[in-house]
Write a protein that holds these residues in place. Sequence first.
Motif, PDB file in Angstrom:
ATOM      1  N   LEU A  29      18.392  42.899 -78.069  1.00  0.00           N
ATOM      2  CA  LEU A  29      19.088  44.175 -77.882  1.00  0.00           C
ATOM      3  C   LEU A  29      19.144  44.985 -79.169  1.00  0.00           C
ATOM      4  O   LEU A  29      19.262  44.435 -80.272  1.00  0.00           O
ATOM      5  CB  LEU A  29      20.490  43.928 -77.338  1.00  0.00           C
ATOM      6  N   LYS A  30      19.055  46.290 -78.986  1.00  0.00           N
ATOM      7  CA  LYS A  30      19.075  47.249 -80.090  1.00  0.00           C
ATOM      8  C   LYS A  30      20.230  48.222 -79.894  1.00  0.00           C
ATOM      9  O   LYS A  30      20.686  48.423 -78.758  1.00  0.00           O
ATOM     10  CB  LYS A  30      17.770  48.032 -80.120  1.00  0.00           C
ATOM     11  N   PRO A  31      20.699  48.863 -80.950  1.00  0.00           N
ATOM     12  CA  PRO A  31      21.784  49.845 -80.799  1.00  0.00           C
ATOM     13  C   PRO A  31      21.451  50.942 -79.779  1.00  0.00           C
ATOM     14  O   PRO A  31      22.350  51.427 -79.080  1.00  0.00           O
ATOM     15  CB  PRO A  31      21.935  50.417 -82.209  1.00  0.00           C
ATOM     16  N   GLU A  32      20.183  51.321 -79.665  1.00  0.00           N
ATOM     17  CA  GLU A  32      19.812  52.355 -78.712  1.00  0.00           C
ATOM     18  C   GLU A  32      19.884  51.887 -77.264  1.00  0.00           C
ATOM     19  O   GLU A  32      19.697  52.684 -76.334  1.00  0.00           O
ATOM     20  CB  GLU A  32      18.405  52.900 -79.013  1.00  0.00           C
ATOM     21  N   ASP A  33      20.144  50.609 -77.043  1.00  0.00           N
ATOM     22  CA  ASP A  33      20.374  50.109 -75.686  1.00  0.00           C
ATOM     23  C   ASP A  33      21.808  50.336 -75.228  1.00  0.00           C
ATOM     24  O   ASP A  33      22.143  50.059 -74.070  1.00  0.00           O
ATOM     25  CB  ASP A  33      20.049  48.617 -75.599  1.00  0.00           C
ATOM     26  N   THR A  34      22.641  50.816 -76.102  1.00  0.00           N
ATOM     27  CA  THR A  34      24.042  51.071 -75.771  1.00  0.00           C
ATOM     28  C   THR A  34      24.152  52.091 -74.653  1.00  0.00           C
ATOM     29  O   THR A  34      23.459  53.117 -74.656  1.00  0.00           O
ATOM     30  CB  THR A  34      24.796  51.583 -77.014  1.00  0.00           C
ATOM     31  N   GLY A  35      25.025  51.801 -73.698  1.00  0.00           N
ATOM     32  CA  GLY A  35      25.238  52.719 -72.594  1.00  0.00           C
ATOM     33  C   GLY A  35      25.919  52.024 -71.434  1.00  0.00           C
ATOM     34  O   GLY A  35      26.278  50.853 -71.520  1.00  0.00           O
ATOM     35  N   ILE A  36      26.072  52.769 -70.364  1.00  0.00           N
ATOM     36  CA  ILE A  36      26.604  52.213 -69.127  1.00  0.00           C
ATOM     37  C   ILE A  36      25.426  51.918 -68.206  1.00  0.00           C
ATOM     38  O   ILE A  36      24.576  52.787 -67.989  1.00  0.00           O
ATOM     39  CB  ILE A  36      27.587  53.179 -68.443  1.00  0.00           C
ATOM     40  N   TYR A  37      25.404  50.712 -67.697  1.00  0.00           N
ATOM     41  CA  TYR A  37      24.304  50.272 -66.853  1.00  0.00           C
ATOM     42  C   TYR A  37      24.741  50.238 -65.391  1.00  0.00           C
ATOM     43  O   TYR A  37      25.809  49.698 -65.068  1.00  0.00           O
ATOM     44  CB  TYR A  37      23.818  48.894 -67.293  1.00  0.00           C
ATOM     45  N   TYR A  38      23.908  50.809 -64.545  1.00  0.00           N
ATOM     46  CA  TYR A  38      24.169  50.885 -63.116  1.00  0.00           C
ATOM     47  C   TYR A  38      22.986  50.302 -62.346  1.00  0.00           C
ATOM     48  O   TYR A  38      21.849  50.382 -62.780  1.00  0.00           O
ATOM     49  CB  TYR A  38      24.316  52.338 -62.670  1.00  0.00           C
ATOM     50  N   CYS A  39      23.276  49.767 -61.173  1.00  0.00           N
ATOM     51  CA  CYS A  39      22.204  49.399 -60.254  1.00  0.00           C
ATOM     52  C   CYS A  39      22.284  50.314 -59.037  1.00  0.00           C
ATOM     53  O   CYS A  39      23.319  50.914 -58.756  1.00  0.00           O
ATOM     54  CB  CYS A  39      22.318  47.941 -59.831  1.00  0.00           C
ATOM     55  N   ASN A  40      21.180  50.414 -58.331  1.00  0.00           N
ATOM     56  CA  ASN A  40      21.136  51.191 -57.097  1.00  0.00           C
ATOM     57  C   ASN A  40      19.761  51.029 -56.470  1.00  0.00           C
ATOM     58  O   ASN A  40      18.877  50.365 -57.034  1.00  0.00           O
ATOM     59  CB  ASN A  40      21.426  52.673 -57.354  1.00  0.00           C
ATOM     60  N   PHE A  41      19.582  51.612 -55.324  1.00  0.00           N
ATOM     61  CA  PHE A  41      18.265  51.646 -54.723  1.00  0.00           C
ATOM     62  C   PHE A  41      17.352  52.486 -55.627  1.00  0.00           C
ATOM     63  O   PHE A  41      17.790  53.443 -56.269  1.00  0.00           O
ATOM     64  CB  PHE A  41      18.325  52.258 -53.337  1.00  0.00           C
ATOM     65  N   ALA A  42      16.087  52.112 -55.641  1.00  0.00           N
ATOM     66  CA  ALA A  42      15.152  52.844 -56.481  1.00  0.00           C
ATOM     67  C   ALA A  42      14.726  54.161 -55.855  1.00  0.00           C
ATOM     68  O   ALA A  42      14.305  55.082 -56.551  1.00  0.00           O
ATOM     69  CB  ALA A  42      13.924  51.981 -56.757  1.00  0.00           C
ATOM     70  N   LEU A  43      14.819  54.256 -54.528  1.00  0.00           N
ATOM     71  CA  LEU A  43      14.383  55.451 -53.813  1.00  0.00           C
ATOM     72  C   LEU A  43      15.553  56.063 -53.056  1.00  0.00           C
ATOM     73  O   LEU A  43      16.447  55.348 -52.600  1.00  0.00           O
ATOM     74  CB  LEU A  43      13.248  55.103 -52.847  1.00  0.00           C
ATOM     75  N   PRO A  44      15.539  57.371 -52.902  1.00  0.00           N
ATOM     76  CA  PRO A  44      16.596  58.005 -52.098  1.00  0.00           C
ATOM     77  C   PRO A  44      16.401  57.711 -50.614  1.00  0.00           C
ATOM     78  O   PRO A  44      15.264  57.450 -50.197  1.00  0.00           O
ATOM     79  CB  PRO A  44      16.424  59.499 -52.402  1.00  0.00           C
ATOM     80  N   PRO A  45      17.471  57.722 -49.802  1.00  0.00           N
ATOM     81  CA  PRO A  45      18.845  57.996 -50.201  1.00  0.00           C
ATOM     82  C   PRO A  45      19.473  56.791 -50.892  1.00  0.00           C
ATOM     83  O   PRO A  45      19.303  55.651 -50.450  1.00  0.00           O
ATOM     84  CB  PRO A  45      19.533  58.294 -48.880  1.00  0.00           C
ATOM     85  N   ARG A  46      20.153  57.048 -51.993  1.00  0.00           N
ATOM     86  CA  ARG A  46      20.782  55.976 -52.740  1.00  0.00           C
ATOM     87  C   ARG A  46      22.168  55.684 -52.205  1.00  0.00           C
ATOM     88  O   ARG A  46      22.781  56.473 -51.502  1.00  0.00           O
ATOM     89  CB  ARG A  46      20.814  56.335 -54.224  1.00  0.00           C
ATOM     90  N   ALA A  47      22.650  54.514 -52.567  1.00  0.00           N
ATOM     91  CA  ALA A  47      24.000  54.110 -52.204  1.00  0.00           C
ATOM     92  C   ALA A  47      24.988  54.825 -53.137  1.00  0.00           C
ATOM     93  O   ALA A  47      24.598  55.337 -54.194  1.00  0.00           O
ATOM     94  CB  ALA A  47      24.145  52.602 -52.347  1.00  0.00           C
ATOM     95  N   PRO A  48      26.260  54.844 -52.756  1.00  0.00           N
ATOM     96  CA  PRO A  48      27.268  55.367 -53.687  1.00  0.00           C
ATOM     97  C   PRO A  48      27.220  54.565 -54.983  1.00  0.00           C
ATOM     98  O   PRO A  48      27.120  53.327 -54.952  1.00  0.00           O
ATOM     99  CB  PRO A  48      28.589  55.155 -52.944  1.00  0.00           C
ATOM    100  N   TRP A  49      27.292  55.235 -56.113  1.00  0.00           N
ATOM    101  CA  TRP A  49      27.189  54.546 -57.396  1.00  0.00           C
ATOM    102  C   TRP A  49      28.408  53.663 -57.636  1.00  0.00           C
ATOM    103  O   TRP A  49      29.540  54.024 -57.320  1.00  0.00           O
ATOM    104  CB  TRP A  49      27.063  55.558 -58.534  1.00  0.00           C
TER     105      TRP A  49
END
Length: 115
Positions: A85-105
């Motif tokens: 891991l690098k400092p630039e990996d910092t963030g909020i990570y989410y999962c979801n469907f890759a294609l629309p329509p997506r699920a609620p985040w």
Amino acid sequence: QVRLVESGGGSVQFGGSLRLSCAVTGKDISTKYMAWYRQAPGKERDLIATLFTKGDSSISDSVKGRFAISRDNTQNTLYLQMNSLKPEDTGIYYCNFALPPRAPWGPGTQVTVSS
């Protein structure tokens, strides 16, 4: 109603590892293209990894060779293994469907990498 709940984030030092999990209810993830997204501070949410139904994957150049996406069909859970891991990996990570329509985040899980 599909529900996504991410977990496994935390604070790590440069070069550390984390394994993120995404528990999914309401949809069998083995039938969907699934993905992990990352939202860095002050930036838009970006796609970083996609897992296709046959088990192959696509990884963003920014994390290629360090991150791996997988799933456990019996647990209906998606994973993201993050190494080197690098400092630039910092963030909020989410999962979801890759294609629309997506699920609620879901709420996402915070990853902070210090140098």
